[in-house]
Design an enzyme around this catalytic site. Sequence first.
Site, PDB file in Angstrom:
ATOM      1  CB  CYS A  69      -4.997  -7.260   0.126  1.00 39.94           C
ATOM      2  SG  CYS A  69      -3.896  -7.705   1.458  1.00 39.94           S
TER       3      CYS A  69
ATOM      4  CD  GLU B 219      -6.438 -10.675  -6.187  1.00 38.22           C
ATOM      5  OE1 GLU B 219      -7.511 -10.729  -5.566  1.00 38.22           O
ATOM      6  OE2 GLU B 219      -5.378 -10.280  -5.667  1.00 38.22           O
TER       7      GLU B 219
ATOM      8  CG  HIS C 180      -5.062 -11.384  -2.306  1.00 34.58           C
ATOM      9  ND1 HIS C 180      -4.561 -10.380  -3.107  1.00 34.58           N
ATOM     10  CD2 HIS C 180      -4.453 -11.239  -1.115  1.00 34.58           C
ATOM     11  CE1 HIS C 180      -3.699  -9.662  -2.431  1.00 34.58           C
ATOM     12  NE2 HIS C 180      -3.604 -10.154  -1.211  1.00 34.58           N
TER      13      HIS C 180
ATOM     14  CB  ILE D 101      -0.997 -12.525   1.014  1.00 31.85           C
ATOM     15  CG1 ILE D 101      -1.484 -13.803   0.318  1.00 31.85           C
ATOM     16  CG2 ILE D 101       0.529 -12.404   0.907  1.00 31.85           C
ATOM     17  CD1 ILE D 101      -1.330 -13.790  -1.192  1.00 31.85           C
ATOM     18  NE  ARG D 102       3.983  -9.109   3.265  1.00 34.79           N
ATOM     19  CZ  ARG D 102       4.120  -7.792   3.181  1.00 34.79           C
ATOM     20  NH1 ARG D 102       4.168  -7.064   4.258  1.00 34.79           N
ATOM     21  NH2 ARG D 102       4.244  -7.217   2.017  1.00 34.79           N
TER      22      ARG D 102
ATOM     23  CB  SER E   3      -0.988   0.002   1.170  1.00 34.71           C
ATOM     24  OG  SER E   3      -0.336  -0.269   2.380  1.00 34.71           O
TER      25      SER E   3
HETATM   26  N1  GLN Z   1       0.843  -5.904   3.709  1.00 34.72           N
HETATM   27  C1  GLN Z   1       0.481  -5.127   2.568  1.00 34.72           C
HETATM   28  C2  GLN Z   1       0.297  -3.658   2.952  1.00 34.72           C
HETATM   29  O1  GLN Z   1       0.206  -3.345   4.092  1.00 34.72           O
HETATM   30  C3  GLN Z   1      -0.784  -5.642   1.916  1.00 34.72           C
HETATM   31  C4  GLN Z   1      -0.556  -7.042   1.427  1.00 34.72           C
HETATM   32  C5  GLN Z   1      -1.392  -7.442   0.264  1.00 34.72           C
HETATM   33  O2  GLN Z   1      -1.921  -6.606  -0.465  1.00 34.72           O
HETATM   34  N2  GLN Z   1      -1.435  -8.724   0.025  1.00 34.72           N
HETATM   35  O3  GLN Z   1       0.239  -2.839   2.118  1.00 34.72           O
END
Ligand code: GLN
Length: 193
Positions: A78, A173, A171, A134-135, A48
Site C-alpha cells: 500500500c 499482513e 495488505h 484500505i484507501r 506515504s
Molecule cells: N492512502 C495512503 C497513502 O496514500 C495509503 C493507505 C495505506 O497504506 N493503507 O499514503
Amino acid sequence: MKIGVLASQGAFIEHIITLNKLDIEAMPVRLPVELKGVDGLIIPGGESTTISRLMDSYKLAEEITALARDGMPVFGTCAGMILMASEISGNTTRSLGLMDITVKRNAFGRQVDSFETDLKIPVLGEKPFPAVFIRAPIIERYSNNVEVLARLDDNTAVAARQDKLLGMAFHPELTNDLRFHKYFLEIVTGKRN
Ligand code: GLN
C-alpha cells in the site's frame, strides 16, 4: 535470514508478527544503521507522505535506494508500494523510484475507501488470496520489465514484481494468509526467479 521492516510509521508491527509466524527474524528499521545485515526490507502501509518525510529526515531514503540498486529485495504494501514507485500521479510526495511504475493514491475514492476481495494470484497457487484494500492506490502504468501479479475484475493492476522488488496495493499482513510473505522470502533466498 534477517528481514528489516521500515518502522517510521504505519502497519509495521503486523509485518513483524507475520514474519515471526514464519520463524523469520524481523528487525524494525528507523535509522540507516539498522539496515546493516538485513537480507530484505519491507515497507509497510501507512501514510506515504509521512513515511516519505520521516525517511528523508532520518537519511533512510538514500540508503534504501542504494541498497535496492545493489540488489536488496524490497516488499512494499500500500503506502509502501507508493513509495517504491518511480512516479506518483498528480502528487508531489517524494518516492524512492525503485520500481518503474506509476501509482495513483487513494484511487477508490471516498465511497469505497476500504474493501476486501478475493484475488486470483497465479504465482501463489490456485486458492484466491483475501486482499484487504484500505484507501488503496492502483498501478496506472508499468514498464515492460514489470510483471503484474494481480488484477481486479476490471483489469486494474494491484500487485507487481520487478526483479527482486515486490509491490501491492493491499495488505497481506492484515490477514492470516502467509503466502505473499512466503513468496517474498523465496525471492530473498533466490528460490523464485
Ligand atoms: N492512502 C495512503 C497513502 O496514500 C495509503 C493507505 C495505506 O497504506 N493503507 O499514503
